[in-house]
Design an enzyme around this catalytic site. Structure first.
Site, PDB file in Angstrom:
ATOM      1  N   ARG A  12     -57.853   5.615  -5.124  1.00  0.00           N
ATOM      2  CA  ARG A  12     -58.516   4.820  -4.083  1.00  0.00           C
ATOM      3  C   ARG A  12     -57.674   4.700  -2.804  1.00  0.00           C
ATOM      4  O   ARG A  12     -57.687   3.679  -2.127  1.00  0.00           O
ATOM      5  CB  ARG A  12     -58.876   3.448  -4.634  1.00  0.00           C
ATOM      6  CG  ARG A  12     -59.886   3.554  -5.764  1.00  0.00           C
ATOM      7  CD  ARG A  12     -60.068   2.258  -6.511  1.00  0.00           C
ATOM      8  NE  ARG A  12     -61.107   2.420  -7.507  1.00  0.00           N
ATOM      9  CZ  ARG A  12     -60.934   2.990  -8.699  1.00  0.00           C
ATOM     10  NH1 ARG A  12     -59.737   3.464  -9.024  1.00  0.00           N
ATOM     11  NH2 ARG A  12     -61.922   3.118  -9.553  1.00  0.00           N
ATOM     12  N   GLY A  13     -56.949   5.747  -2.519  1.00  0.00           N
ATOM     13  CA  GLY A  13     -56.168   5.802  -1.286  1.00  0.00           C
ATOM     14  C   GLY A  13     -54.684   5.601  -1.465  1.00  0.00           C
ATOM     15  O   GLY A  13     -53.898   5.969  -0.590  1.00  0.00           O
ATOM     16  N   SER A  49     -52.987   8.836  -1.265  1.00  0.00           N
ATOM     17  CA  SER A  49     -53.366   9.654  -0.112  1.00  0.00           C
ATOM     18  C   SER A  49     -52.181   9.974   0.777  1.00  0.00           C
ATOM     19  O   SER A  49     -52.209  10.932   1.551  1.00  0.00           O
ATOM     20  CB  SER A  49     -54.430   8.930   0.716  1.00  0.00           C
ATOM     21  OG  SER A  49     -53.863   7.785   1.345  1.00  0.00           O
ATOM     22  N   LEU A  58     -57.138  10.129  -5.929  1.00  0.00           N
ATOM     23  CA  LEU A  58     -56.128   9.591  -5.004  1.00  0.00           C
ATOM     24  C   LEU A  58     -55.919   8.103  -5.231  1.00  0.00           C
ATOM     25  O   LEU A  58     -55.376   7.405  -4.370  1.00  0.00           O
ATOM     26  CB  LEU A  58     -56.529   9.862  -3.550  1.00  0.00           C
ATOM     27  CG  LEU A  58     -56.624  11.330  -3.155  1.00  0.00           C
ATOM     28  CD1 LEU A  58     -57.001  11.469  -1.689  1.00  0.00           C
ATOM     29  CD2 LEU A  58     -55.317  12.060  -3.445  1.00  0.00           C
ATOM     30  N   TYR A  64     -75.094   2.196  -5.279  1.00  0.00           N
ATOM     31  CA  TYR A  64     -74.199   2.280  -4.129  1.00  0.00           C
ATOM     32  C   TYR A  64     -74.991   1.831  -2.892  1.00  0.00           C
ATOM     33  O   TYR A  64     -75.900   2.531  -2.437  1.00  0.00           O
ATOM     34  CB  TYR A  64     -73.715   3.705  -3.907  1.00  0.00           C
ATOM     35  CG  TYR A  64     -72.806   4.274  -4.970  1.00  0.00           C
ATOM     36  CD1 TYR A  64     -72.279   3.486  -5.981  1.00  0.00           C
ATOM     37  CD2 TYR A  64     -72.474   5.621  -4.957  1.00  0.00           C
ATOM     38  CE1 TYR A  64     -71.451   4.024  -6.944  1.00  0.00           C
ATOM     39  CE2 TYR A  64     -71.627   6.166  -5.911  1.00  0.00           C
ATOM     40  CZ  TYR A  64     -71.128   5.366  -6.906  1.00  0.00           C
ATOM     41  OH  TYR A  64     -70.309   5.908  -7.861  1.00  0.00           O
TER      42      TYR A  64
END
Length: 331
Positions: free
Chosen positions: A208-209, A212, A206, A56
């Site tokens: 990746r949004g 959300s 979620l 990362y």
């Protein structure tokens, strides 16, 4: 880690983990100061699981985590590290290396960057097709015996690989995507980990949004953001998926919760072995996610959620075709 290992006799927020990937990679620009403040807020709220990967930000995420936990007692939190992914200077993916010698080399760098004597859960990021999982886990076992690692973890592998790994050394935790939009683990993987007593750290809760409740078709996407190329965020697939989110929003409003809270609570409700990993990069998103712990779902709630977002209803694969081909869990 499963909820027993996370110590849920303490703060209830230990039932959630904090995924740090988005603070350094794949989701566009991030604010280091806000990221560190978010980690602090998570720890102060009782979150005990911090998840990172040595690739990362090519090590930046581990350095960020080191700074974020400076001055904290090491025994107050767990660090989970994924290793083995290879990337070029331009960020492209080159494959995976989980040879025993590589396992020990990756670990050496992670320990130095994190500024710690041990890692709680150490796991290959994906299955290396050129290395038997027995060899990879055997190397991690050696590092456990030497005191550098506490537990063996796996990530995105199928039921057969889980059994083979577990035969070499008990696997504590499987990290894998699981959400209302990604339910591929339910047929074989979830029954396997239940049988073996392995915990699940569920990432992508979620999607990746998408789940959300804050995403819209008009939202601009940074070219460096993974979602700019994700099939679920493209064209008609995005429209279909946002329609599902709106159906879920109605259920959430009736429950007095946000869409994100309902989606996280649904994952947590599927099994006591599951710990949702939330990828909050800002404190307000973390606060919203923690609110999911107060959402108690009844059988009627679960049925309403299932009606709003039936299994298999999401449109588009969770990764592009080349990445999907690498996923052992999909075989």
């Amino acid at each position: 880690m499963n909820k027993r290992q996370l110590g849920t006799t303490g703060p209830r927020s230990s039932e959630l983990g904090l995924g740090m990937m988005g603070m350094s990679a794949l989701y566009g620009a991030a604010d280091d100061a806000e990221s560190i403040a978010t980690v602090h807020a998570a720890l102060d709220a009782g979150v005990t699981l911090l998840d990172t990967g040595d690739f990362y930000g090519m090590g930046d995420n581990e350095l960020l985590l080191r700074e974020a936990v400076r001055g904290r007692s090491r025994e107050d939190f767990l660090i989970s590290v994924k290793f083995g992914a290879q990337r070029a200077p331009d960020g492209s993916w080159l494959g995976y290396d989980a040879r025993p010698s590589a396992v020990k080399t990756w670990l050496s760098y992670s320990l130095r960057r994190l500024g710690t004597d041990y890692i709680d859960v150490y796991r290959p990021a994906r299955l290396d097709p050129n290395v038997p999982i027995e060899d990879t886990v055997g190397a991690i076992k050696e590092m456990i015996d030497a005191g550098y690692v506490r537990h063996v973890g796996l990530s995105e592998v199928g039921a057969d690989t889980i059994r083979r790994a577990h035969a070499v050394h008990p696997v504590a935790d499987l990290q894998i995507e699981y959400s209302l939009f990604s339910r591929g683990i339910e047929a074989e993987i979830l029954p396997t980990v239940r049988e073996l007593g392995i915990g699940i750290t569920a990432y992508g809760v979620l999607s990746r949004g998408l789940l959300s409740g804050h995403w819209s078709a008009a939202r601009p996407t940074d070219p460096t953001d993974f979602r700019a190329h994700s099939p679920r965020f493209q064209g008609e697939s995005l429209d279909r998926n946002l329609d599902l989110v709106e159906a879920l929003r109605k259920v959430a409003e009736d429950k007095g919760a946000t869409v994100a809270q309902l989606a996280i609570a649904w994952v947590a409700a599927q099994d006591e072995l599951i710990v949702p990993l939330v990828g909050a990069r800002r404190r307000e998103r973390l606060t919203e996610a923690l609110g999911a712990l107060d959402v108690q779902l009844t059988p009627a709630d679960l049925a309403a959620i299932e009606a709003a977002v039936p299994a298999g209803a999401a449109s588009g694969d969770r990764y592009a075709a080349a990445q999907m081909a690498m996923l052992d869990s999909e075989k």
